[in-house]
Structure formats: C-alpha cells, structure tokens
Design a protein around this motif. Structure first.
Motif, short mmCIF file in Angstrom:
data_model
loop_
_atom_site.label_atom_id
_atom_site.label_comp_id
_atom_site.label_asym_id
_atom_site.label_seq_id
_atom_site.Cartn_x
_atom_site.Cartn_y
_atom_site.Cartn_z
N ALA A 31 -7.97 9.65 2.43
CA ALA A 31 -6.72 9.90 3.17
C ALA A 31 -5.72 10.63 2.27
O ALA A 31 -4.51 10.51 2.47
CB ALA A 31 -6.14 8.57 3.66
N GLU A 32 -6.25 11.35 1.26
CA GLU A 32 -5.42 12.20 0.38
C GLU A 32 -4.49 11.40 -0.52
O GLU A 32 -3.53 11.93 -1.06
CB GLU A 32 -4.58 13.21 1.19
N ASN A 33 -4.76 10.12 -0.68
CA ASN A 33 -3.96 9.31 -1.59
C ASN A 33 -4.65 9.30 -2.95
O ASN A 33 -5.72 8.72 -3.12
CB ASN A 33 -3.84 7.89 -1.03
N LYS A 34 -4.06 9.97 -3.93
CA LYS A 34 -4.68 10.05 -5.26
C LYS A 34 -4.09 9.04 -6.23
O LYS A 34 -4.45 9.01 -7.41
CB LYS A 34 -4.52 11.47 -5.82
N ALA A 35 -3.14 8.22 -5.76
CA ALA A 35 -2.50 7.26 -6.65
C ALA A 35 -3.17 5.89 -6.59
O ALA A 35 -3.32 5.22 -7.62
CB ALA A 35 -1.03 7.12 -6.31
N HIS A 36 -3.55 5.47 -5.39
CA HIS A 36 -4.13 4.12 -5.26
C HIS A 36 -5.03 4.05 -4.03
O HIS A 36 -4.88 4.84 -3.10
CB HIS A 36 -3.04 3.06 -5.16
N ALA A 37 -5.95 3.10 -4.08
CA ALA A 37 -6.78 2.79 -2.90
C ALA A 37 -6.23 1.50 -2.31
O ALA A 37 -6.08 0.52 -3.03
CB ALA A 37 -8.23 2.63 -3.29
N SER A 38 -5.92 1.52 -1.02
CA SER A 38 -5.39 0.32 -0.37
C SER A 38 -6.12 0.08 0.94
O SER A 38 -6.32 1.01 1.72
CB SER A 38 -3.89 0.46 -0.10
N TYR A 39 -6.47 -1.17 1.15
CA TYR A 39 -7.16 -1.55 2.39
C TYR A 39 -6.38 -2.68 3.05
O TYR A 39 -5.98 -3.63 2.38
CB TYR A 39 -8.60 -1.95 2.09
N LEU A 40 -6.18 -2.52 4.36
CA LEU A 40 -5.42 -3.51 5.12
C LEU A 40 -6.39 -4.35 5.95
O LEU A 40 -7.09 -3.82 6.81
CB LEU A 40 -4.42 -2.80 6.04
N LEU A 41 -6.41 -5.65 5.68
CA LEU A 41 -7.26 -6.57 6.42
C LEU A 41 -6.38 -7.32 7.41
O LEU A 41 -5.24 -7.66 7.10
CB LEU A 41 -7.91 -7.59 5.48
N ARG A 42 -6.93 -7.58 8.58
CA ARG A 42 -6.10 -8.24 9.58
C ARG A 42 -6.87 -9.27 10.38
O ARG A 42 -8.02 -9.06 10.76
CB ARG A 42 -5.56 -7.21 10.57
N CYS A 43 -6.20 -10.38 10.63
CA CYS A 43 -6.72 -11.39 11.54
C CYS A 43 -5.49 -12.04 12.17
O CYS A 43 -4.69 -12.65 11.47
CB CYS A 43 -7.56 -12.40 10.79
#
Lengths: 278, 278
Positions: free
Chosen positions: B11-23
């Motif tokens: 997603a063109e983010n070169k600073a960090h990898a972030s994943y959003l988990l949801r329940c």
C-alpha cells in the motif's frame, strides 16, 4: 514443527528466550533478547555462548526477523574454525567448548556475509537425543506439552541461499575457506522472471550434502532486480532463503495451506514463470 | 481474528507494516517498522501519523512486543486533547487531521505512563465501515483473502490495565485530565496469590463503558510482587493486560485452546487461587 527444547526465564536464562523446533534432521533455533537492563546485570546466563545482547538488538534493528546463522555439524568445530581462518575466513567467534570433555559441544563462527555467520558445531558423542544434548542450558520439552500434529514431514535443509552485491568475490571468499566446489551456476536469463533478474552460483562440500548458494543482482535490465530490493530492506547482504527438503512437496504444501488460516505461514501465490519443466 | 485492513509496502507505506485485526468492536493494530534507511529517505509514507521510526525501535528494544497505545474513540479528538493537556496531561502528539474536512479522522495522544499513550481518535462521519475508513493509507482486505473462522466472538475491550511504581500519584494524574471516577479499589490481600501481591484502582468514565485500571507492587511481603518482575522485564511501567469481553468465555477459551496447537496463543494454566466465587 514441534518445539523440542527451550532456554528461557523458566530455565534460568535471563539473557534471551530461545526455542528449538525440530522436524527430521531440520532444526530451527529462534531467539529473542530479554531486557537489556537485566541482561547487563546477569551476563552469564545466556545458553547460546555466542549470544551478544548488543549484537542481537542491532541485528533485529537492521534486518527484522531474519536468519543470523546457518549451523553446520562438523567433526571438530575447533579444527574447522582454525582451517577456515587460516584460509581467509573472517572470525566471528573463537571456538567455545561447553560441557564435560567426554561429552562436550564445541561452537565456533565465521562471517559469511555482513553480520550473517556460518556456525560450526561438533559433538564428542553422537547426538542421539538432540533435545537433551543440544546445548547446555536448554531443557527438553515433552511432546505432550508441545504442538503435536504440526509436522509437515520436512526432512532437512536442502540449501541455504544468500545475497551479495558482487558474486565473484563472494564465491572466492566462501570457496577459499570451506574448500567447497562449484556445484551449479545459473545466469539471469535462466531464472529471470518478468519482475527481476539475478545471477547465482551454488557451492557444495565434497559429497554435496551441504549446499550454499549465492546470488547477485543483474543491473541494466528494464526491471529492478529483486536482490537490490532485498538489499534496501535488509540493509545489506544476508541469507535470502532456506530451501527445505520434504518427503512430498505437494502433501507438505497442502498441509501448510490448510493450517495457514490459524496463524501459520501465509503462502505466496506461485510466480508467473520461475522454472519450466515442473 | 480476521485481518480487515492493512498498510504496508503493498500500500506504498515504506515506513511501517501495520495490520488491523477486528472482532466486534474490538480492534487490534499491530505495527512493525521497516528498514531505518528506507524510512529516512521516504519519511512521508507512514499511514499512522504519529509513527516515529526512532521511537518505534526504542519502544521495541525496551519492551519487546507490547502495547504502545490504547485508543479511545471520542467525539472530538482535538477538544479531548486540549482539555486533557490543560488539566495536566503530558502531550505525546498534537491533534493531526487526516482526510477531507467533511470526512476526516483526528488523532491525538497523551502520555499515560512511561512511553505508553492514550490515543484519542474521532471521525466526523460515523464509522460504518471501519476497514475502509480506519486511517487513510490503509486498504481494506477482502474477507476471502483473510482468515475466516478465526473469530472467537470477542466483543470489545472490557478494560486496559497498567502498572505503575506508585498508585496514588498515577491515579491522580489520570483522574485529573480524563475526569474519570474511581470505579473499584482492591488491596493486596484481596487479590494476592501465593506468588505475588499488588494493589489496584480502576477508573471509569461517566457511563462506565471505558475502564482504565492501574496497579502498584506491594512491598515488604515474603514474595516479590509480580509487578516488580514486570518492571524489570518491561524496563519500567506499561500496559500489563487488556481484558477482552466475550459472548461466552468458556466457548471462547475452548475454541482458542483447540487452535493453539497450530501456532495460536499458548494459554497459561489457571492460577492456584486468584478469585473465589467463580
């Protein structure tokens, strides 16, 4: 893969947590550092004798989750080290002997590229029970408390592959101190995909049971080499992949895929064209 | 829990990898930094506007895998921030507005303890589709490519609990800028186990839907408080646990336990005596 041995706080190790996974001859040792402050106070509790808190943090900061060492079992890790160094290998750790002389483990390390190392390891007695004899400070984990069923019938390491900026000098360096011979050589045109190009050389020991591969980026093509991208994100050379041998690759991948939904490895889609003839 | 949105290299983010988990209403955002070198070159691609590469690495070095922020959805994150700071809260990040004014997200952060923060977040439009509107720079992930079936019917965060060296001043600090009231107070004798003792205070907002707990070690007992052990290993105060509300705790734990063998959470054995009456 089941966890067969551990060395962490529960085993009085205040420097690092390490878990040993095993399947067949294949052993993965995964290590994370504990608090720097605690480690400074209790410096002598590390069960991996070459563990350095500062080096471990620097490695993680530069490379993230990555392979720091590939360990090769040798007859004599002290002799392997001295022959290597006298043939030009850069030392990372002098030989360290653990345990009683009649039942000891010797570890030594030489640089392979950047801060990745080849670790030589030798046992005076045959390692019939790896979980109990791996390294002092490790405690075997009973199968019942581990993760049964997570065995994908992986046999052993087929080869370890590293990335370097320039192949010729790296091949000469590795050949000079290991005595390995050239086993295979593949140019960019043979394994170039639509996205990238690279050149590779594989080196092997006499009976070709240990194979170390190296690859360099190909420049001047319409696409950026995947190896250049690797250098950017790994901040330099390092181990790029470990190839694992399985009894039945289709069965192994099917089993992995079935379980990847529960937090296992996320498998990549197959490339458009990597190798023909499969 | 399924991954519903991501922001990483893809997603063109070169600073960090972030994943959003949801329940349910429960959202977990898990972030890892990319290469420091790349991040220095491309400073503007971070999708979490308060992300700092240096701070992220320092946090990981001190605490390992830990909770850096607990985010509370408020009507106006700018107002919440200014009221908090004028009532003594230490600022961590000024309010930052993302997106168009008619459909914006505002984020601000104040210190809760050490380098852990309370993050205020507000949306001008109701967040009907959190995966699409979470933060700009995040891409929703289709359910089909996520991990279906990994839903343990967790509803929401019941409370977040932190550790502090001294309860009274920490409670006063949090009360002063949040306006929260004392909801519960429990002494060491009430929840001391055979291994440790601690004192706790819980603070809640007016309608008691948001609960923040604090605990301090009890000194002078035959046992070392577990909170002192926490300080040693976390190198200071921090979030100690997040309590999650589930529809049916027995069903949830049974499901988790069934899957823990495949790489999921390893559940701890129940304590000898923590609370009577269950």
């Amino acid at each position: 893969m089941p966890i067969v041995a551990k060395s962490d706080l529960s085993a009085e190790n205040k420097a690092h947590a390490s878990y040993l996974l095993r399947c067949g001859q294949l052993l993965f040792l995964i290590t994370a550092p504990y608090s720097a402050t605690i480690s400074t106070v209790d410096t002598n509790t590390a069960s991996i004798p070459t563990f350095s808190h500062a080096a471990c943090r620097a490695f993680i900061a530069a490379h993230g989750l990555a392979v720091r060492s590939v360990a090769i079992e040798v007859d004599d890790a002290e002799l392997a080290y001295s022959i290597s160094v006298s043939n030009g290998a850069k030392s990372f750790s002098l030989p360290i002997t653990l345990g009683e002389p009649e039942n000891s483990v010797v570890i030594s390390e030489v640089q392979v590229y950047n801060d990745a190392v080849l670790r030589y390891i030798s046992y005076t007695k045959p390692t019939v029970d790896i979980a109990s004899t791996f390294l002092s400070g490790f405690e075997p984990i009973e199968t019942s408390s581990s993760f049964p069923g997570q065995n994908y019938d992986l046999r052993c390491l087929d080869h370890a592959f590293g990335t370097v900026p320039e192949l010729a000098s790296a091949v000469n360096y590795l050949k000079s101190f290991t005595g390995f011979h050239k086993f295979a050589e593949i140019g960019g045109e043979d394994i170039g995909t639509i996205e990238s190009w690279l050149n590779t050389v594989c080196l092997a020991c006499n009976d070709e049971t240990v194979i170390l591969g190296l690859c360099e980026p190909v420049y001047g093509t319409p696409w950026t080499s995947q190896i250049l991208t690797y250098f950017e994100h790994n901040e330099g050379p390092g181990f790029q992949h470990l190839a694992l041998e399985s009894e039945d690759i289709f069965w192994t991948l099917r089993e992995m895929k079935q379980r990847s939904g529960f937090g296992g490895l996320a498998l990549m889609p197959p490339p458009l064209r990597l190798t023909t003839g499969i």
